[in-house]
Motif scaffolding. Sequence first.
Motif, PDB file in Angstrom:
ATOM      1  N   SER A   1     -28.269  84.668  31.329  1.00  0.00           N
ATOM      2  CA  SER A   1     -27.896  86.020  30.902  1.00  0.00           C
ATOM      3  C   SER A   1     -29.097  86.757  30.314  1.00  0.00           C
ATOM      4  O   SER A   1     -29.235  87.965  30.498  1.00  0.00           O
TER       5      SER A   1
ATOM      6  N   TYR B   1     -26.378  84.549  25.211  1.00  0.00           N
ATOM      7  CA  TYR B   1     -26.146  83.169  24.801  1.00  0.00           C
ATOM      8  C   TYR B   1     -26.786  82.153  25.735  1.00  0.00           C
ATOM      9  O   TYR B   1     -26.992  81.018  25.361  1.00  0.00           O
ATOM     10  N   THR B   2     -27.082  82.522  26.972  1.00  0.00           N
ATOM     11  CA  THR B   2     -27.673  81.576  27.914  1.00  0.00           C
ATOM     12  C   THR B   2     -28.975  82.141  28.469  1.00  0.00           C
ATOM     13  O   THR B   2     -29.219  83.347  28.402  1.00  0.00           O
TER      14      THR B   2
END
Length: 142
Positions: free
Chosen positions: A17, A13-14
């Motif tokens: 990550s 999601y980021t």
Amino acid sequence: MASLFKSIHAAPYTTASALDLIRSQPSQYVVATVVGRKYVLAPRDVLTIPRLRDVKVGDVLALDEIHELGSREYTLRGNPTISPSKVKVEATVVEHTKGAMEFIFKKKRRKGYQKTKKHKQTYTRLRIGDIEIPLPSIQPII
């Protein structure tokens, strides 16, 4: 079986990550712009590009226009580029060389006009270094 596959390979999601997932993979690649053209590069590749006049053999160049970073299973694309603080790729100038002899033959029919031009194109060879994905620096709270 398909639901098991999806749960193992969930999308990050980021950006942090995604970089962690790519860093954990055994091999990475980048898509970078060098002298106005995009190339898919991996560590230890030798890249032949048109001659760079202002560099010497042994100079180290930092590739700052990186459009994509990836591994076998994950890919991170920039918009349009990835920040140089997230990915560092260096290239070392290996040699300046010339290509094969090219012959340009010109002729005008029925006039007896024939001309041959010869030239060799000059190239620079670069050795791509390791792809470094630095860990995010944690700022202390003061």
